[in-house]
Write an enzyme that holds these catalytic residues in place. Structure first.
Site, PDB file in Angstrom:
ATOM      1  N   LYS A  88     -61.327 -20.167  31.784  1.00 21.22           N
ATOM      2  CA  LYS A  88     -62.449 -20.575  30.938  1.00 21.22           C
ATOM      3  C   LYS A  88     -62.368 -22.057  30.559  1.00 21.22           C
ATOM      4  O   LYS A  88     -63.382 -22.705  30.347  1.00 21.22           O
ATOM      5  CB  LYS A  88     -62.505 -19.707  29.682  1.00 21.22           C
ATOM      6  CG  LYS A  88     -62.741 -18.212  29.952  1.00 21.22           C
ATOM      7  CD  LYS A  88     -64.177 -17.911  30.353  1.00 21.22           C
ATOM      8  CE  LYS A  88     -64.376 -16.414  30.594  1.00 21.22           C
ATOM      9  NZ  LYS A  88     -65.723 -16.106  31.122  1.00 21.22           N
ATOM     10  N   GLU A 110     -70.611 -18.006  22.722  1.00 19.82           N
ATOM     11  CA  GLU A 110     -70.435 -16.567  22.571  1.00 19.82           C
ATOM     12  C   GLU A 110     -69.081 -16.234  23.180  1.00 19.82           C
ATOM     13  O   GLU A 110     -68.571 -16.983  24.018  1.00 19.82           O
ATOM     14  CB  GLU A 110     -71.536 -15.807  23.322  1.00 19.82           C
ATOM     15  CG  GLU A 110     -71.287 -15.604  24.826  1.00 19.82           C
ATOM     16  CD  GLU A 110     -71.305 -16.880  25.657  1.00 19.82           C
ATOM     17  OE1 GLU A 110     -71.848 -17.892  25.173  1.00 19.82           O
ATOM     18  OE2 GLU A 110     -70.782 -16.878  26.796  1.00 19.82           O
ATOM     19  N   SER A 377     -57.298 -14.513  36.881  1.00 22.87           N
ATOM     20  CA  SER A 377     -58.149 -15.341  36.018  1.00 22.87           C
ATOM     21  C   SER A 377     -57.559 -15.613  34.642  1.00 22.87           C
ATOM     22  O   SER A 377     -57.920 -16.583  33.990  1.00 22.87           O
ATOM     23  CB  SER A 377     -59.530 -14.700  35.874  1.00 22.87           C
ATOM     24  OG  SER A 377     -59.419 -13.394  35.326  1.00 22.87           O
TER      25      SER A 377
HETATM   26  C1  LIG Z   1     -59.257 -13.682  31.870  1.00 21.67           C
HETATM   27  C2  LIG Z   1     -60.692 -13.442  32.088  1.00 21.67           C
HETATM   28  N1  LIG Z   1     -61.138 -13.157  33.321  1.00 21.67           N
HETATM   29  C3  LIG Z   1     -62.434 -12.924  33.564  1.00 21.67           C
HETATM   30  C4  LIG Z   1     -63.367 -12.922  32.558  1.00 21.67           C
HETATM   31  C5  LIG Z   1     -64.780 -12.577  32.888  1.00 21.67           C
HETATM   32  O1  LIG Z   1     -65.655 -13.676  32.930  1.00 21.67           O
HETATM   33  P1  LIG Z   1     -66.172 -14.226  34.305  1.00 21.67           P
HETATM   34  O2  LIG Z   1     -66.700 -13.078  35.080  1.00 21.67           O
HETATM   35  O3  LIG Z   1     -67.238 -15.184  33.892  1.00 21.67           O
HETATM   36  O4  LIG Z   1     -65.060 -14.895  34.990  1.00 21.67           O
HETATM   37  C6  LIG Z   1     -62.975 -13.221  31.253  1.00 21.67           C
HETATM   38  C7  LIG Z   1     -63.955 -13.244  30.156  1.00 21.67           C
HETATM   39  O5  LIG Z   1     -63.687 -13.251  29.014  1.00 21.67           O
HETATM   40  C8  LIG Z   1     -61.598 -13.483  31.021  1.00 21.67           C
HETATM   41  O6  LIG Z   1     -61.153 -13.744  29.783  1.00 21.67           O
END
Ligand SMILES: Cc1ncc(COP(=O)(O)O)c(C=O)c1O
Lengths: 408, 275
Positions: A88, A110, A377
């Site tokens: 993020k 948000e 992620s």
């Molecule tokens: C670690 C992590 N991965 C994925 C996501 C999902 O978001 P996005 O699909 O935009 O990557 C989030 C959202 O809070 C997250 O904290």
């Protein structure tokens, strides 16, 4: 190239917002176009990504997972090692620098899991901007650690009690704030969603994940991977890692939607597998809705994936077949979380665990010669409480709670 | 051909007054209760009725309308109920328009919704989150069924965007008096008169001003520069308060009638704001 000047990805995307916000979206589009062409802006962002956020993030060879799945080489793109613990931060640094450049003094956001809120609070602290984060009341409870983190970073966290009290309602509340404060406030949307230019801009800021990963895989293995796998909430970590691979048609792009209790139960967050085309939060895309066009409440053990829509570019990639989307339910994700922790010593976010679960299936389907990049992620510190309850790891004090349904 | 809205605005211009446009959501407190409330508004002097279609994600509404819409949805209100409401209200002779977020029409099918709305006697629809850039299917469907598509302008709209909006609106143009969501305000935004003047520079269409008007005095103030005065949250609040205090339907309709009458008096006695 997508999007078109109106922000359309094929029949998806666009700008379905009140007229009051149109001027702000035009202003933002123009400011972004200029910033992106400005070497000074790009250099400042690249500098922060390198010296503050910790980029490039490593690509880790997951040897024991490779063994576990029967030989396919599993490579992990380690966004969990970026500052604040997830991808993020890439988007937020870009948007907050842009907000400052536009003369905005206040940033709103948000958040679902709290990772985007924490990243926004972090960037605002760094750049001296006022920060207000809207978070569904339900999420403030299941991600209490991140609420405290945001407050420590100087942000105001506003629990949202309207509607389903989750991410979609936090977005509604942020939009209500923005329409009244747009003169001095930037709305830092946390995923590749919302009205144009957000899906394009957030994708561009997250693209660094794929740019690095592509070069790292080529360098490490001498060839492109067979598949790239990512979890999909709004879809920003997935769009970020997918985008540079789109022209490489031999690379399968696979998104993992949150299946909750299973798509068949109706309690899930799989907008592509279990939704239909419509309009929500300023964009045309796939969403969970009833026969009257009312948004349906999503369900996932992962707060960050608990959203009834999906970014419009994913809707297009699904329709054109360039990417494919599969469903990972709560149980499969939690099993993957435990497996990754024990085999690789990495406690991943529950969101990311969905990508791992999907990747294990893909690895078995493609066989031992395949190379698969998994987008890790985020890290799982924020999820320890949820995981401990799920696996019944709390002793006496938490024992009674542990016996209860961990999904609350 | 003149639509019912055109006729009403022309007649009001000749009388030297503004029209009073009243909003209530369908299905609150019940479908029949909302119909009774809308009819009571008309009896008390509301000229044009906006029938709100309750929606799960009302990003342009403040707490009062959110709460009422939420309750209506929990009560099971459907798009068919909204059309039934339009039919019952239009039967009073007051031009009746639907006020809705776009997705419910998108889901129903724009062509089918236009056909059914026209069949119910509706005059058109106000679609605040459908921008001109995305409006082609709705414009075609409205034209085919003789409906007036109403679009919004806001204080932040550039002159170019105002031209874009007035170019495709029929019936009237909805001028949002301020930057914000629905809900009563202590004072009507000073930006409103300025915005109306900018709209008039581009079109002959009547201009109605909404957001923030809640009293007869505010209605009189807006009537001094606009062809229509739109009131929503203040009327909805009468019903919400009655519901919360357990007052009966008769008392609720009484209170609603009193406020509507006060507002109707206001639009007939325009007062220029002291500069
Ligand atoms: C670690 C992590 N991965 C994925 C996501 C999902 O978001 P996005 O699909 O935009 O990557 C989030 C959202 O809070 C997250 O904290």
């Amino acid at each position: 190239m997508f999007p078109d000047p109106g922000g359309h990805f094929g029949r998806f995307g666009g700008r379905f917002v009140p007229e009051a916000l149109m001027a702000a979206l035009d202003e933002l589009t123009e400011a972004y176009d200029q910033a992106r062409a400005d070497e000074g802006f790009v250099a400042e962002l690249d500098g922060l990504l390198a010296t503050y956020a910790g980029r490039p993030t490593p690509l880790t060879d997951a040897h024991r997972l490779t063994e576990h799945v029967g030989g396919a080489r599993i490579l992990l793109k380690r966004e969990d090692l970026a500052h604040t613990g997830s991808h993020k931060i890439n988007n937020v640094l870009g948007q907050c620098l842009l907000a400052r450049r536009m003369g905005k003094t206040r940033v709103i956001a948000e958040t679902g899991a709290g990772q985007h809120g924490v990243a926004t609070a972090t960037a605002c602290a760094l750049l001296g901007l006022e920060c207000v984060v809207y978070m569904g009341e339900e999420d403030t409870r299941r991600q209490a650690l991140n609420v405290a983190r945001m407050r420590l970073l100087g942000a105001e966290v506003v629990p949202v009690t309207a509607g389903s009290r989750t991410l979609k309602d936090a977005i509604n509340e942020a939009m209500r704030d923005w329409v009244a404060t747009v003169e001095h406030t930037h709305y830092c949307i946390g995923s590749v969603m919302g009205p144009h230019p957000f899906p394009m801009m957030v994708r561009d800021f997250q693209r660094i994940i794929g740019v690095e990963a592509r070069a790292q895989v080529l360098d490490r293995t001498g060839r492109l991977p067979d598949a790239v796998v990512a979890c999909v909430g709004g879809g920003s970590n997935a769009m970020g890692i997918f985008h540079p691979f789109i022209p490489d048609t031999g690379v399968a792009l696979i998104g993992c939607e949150a299946g909750g209790d299973g798509v068949a139960t109706g309690r899930h967050a799989a907008a592509i597998a279990g939704g239909s085309a419509g309009v929500l939060h300023g964009m045309r895309t796939f969403l969970l809705q009833d026969e009257f066009g009312q948004t349906q409440v999503s369900h996932s053990i992962s707060a960050g994936l608990d959203y009834p829509g999906i970014g419009p570019e994913h809707a297009l990639l699904h329709e054109t077949g360039r990417a494919s989307y599969r469903v990972v339910d709560d149980a499969a994700a939690m099993a993957a979380l435990a497996l990754v922790a024990r085999t690789e010593g990495i406690l991943v976010a529950i969101e990311s665990a969905h990508a791992f679960a999907g990747a294990f299936d893909v690895a078995r389907e493609l066989g031992p010669d395949a190379t698969i990049v998994v987008n890790c992620s985020g890290r799982g510190d924020k999820d320890v409480d949820t995981a401990a309850r799920w696996f019944g790891l709390l002793d006496d004090a938490g024992g009674a709670d542990a016996a209860a349904d961990p999904r609350g | 051909m003149q639509s019912r809205l055109d006729e009403r605005f022309t007649a009001a211009r000749e009388e030297g007054r503004s029209l009073l446009v009243g909003y209530l959501p369908a299905g609150y407190p019940t479908v029949d209760g909302a119909i009774a409330a809308m009819r009571a508004m008309v009896a008390a002097g509301v000229d044009v009725v906006e029938v709100g279609l309750p929606y799960s994600d009302p990003t342009m509404d403040g707490p009062v309308i959110q709460d009422a819409a939420d309750a209506a949805l929990r009560g099971g209100v459907t798009t068919a109920d909204v059309l039934r409401t339009v039919e019952a209200v239009a039967a009073t002779g007051a031009p009746t328009v639907v006020m809705t977020y776009w997705n419910p029409i998108d889901r129903y099918g724009p062509a089918r919704f236009a056909a059914d709305l026209a069949a119910a006697g509706g005059s058109g629809a106000i679609t605040p989150d459908l921008p001109p850039e995305e409006a082609a299917p709705w414009l075609a469907a409205s034209a085919e069924h003789g409906l007036d598509p109403v679009f919004l302008v806001a204080p932040s709209s550039s002159d170019a965007r105002i031209r874009l909006v007035t170019g495709i609106s029929r019936g009237f143009v909805y001028a949002a008096s301020l930057m914000g969501v629905t809900g009563a305000r202590v004072a009507v935004g000073t930006q409103a008169a300025d915005l109306v003047a900018r709209v008039r520079a581009t079109t002959e269409l009547p201009v109605a001003v909404g957001l923030g008007v809640s009293t007869g005095a505010q209605a009189a103030e807006v009537a001094a520069f606009a062809d229509g005065v739109i009131v929503g949250s203040a009327l909805v609040k009468v019903l919400v308060d009655a519901q919360r205090s357990g007052a009966g339907e008769a008392a609720a309709l009484d209170g609603l009638g009193r406020l509507a009458a006060e507002l109707a008096e206001g639009v007939r006695a325009p007062v220029s704001a002291s500069a």
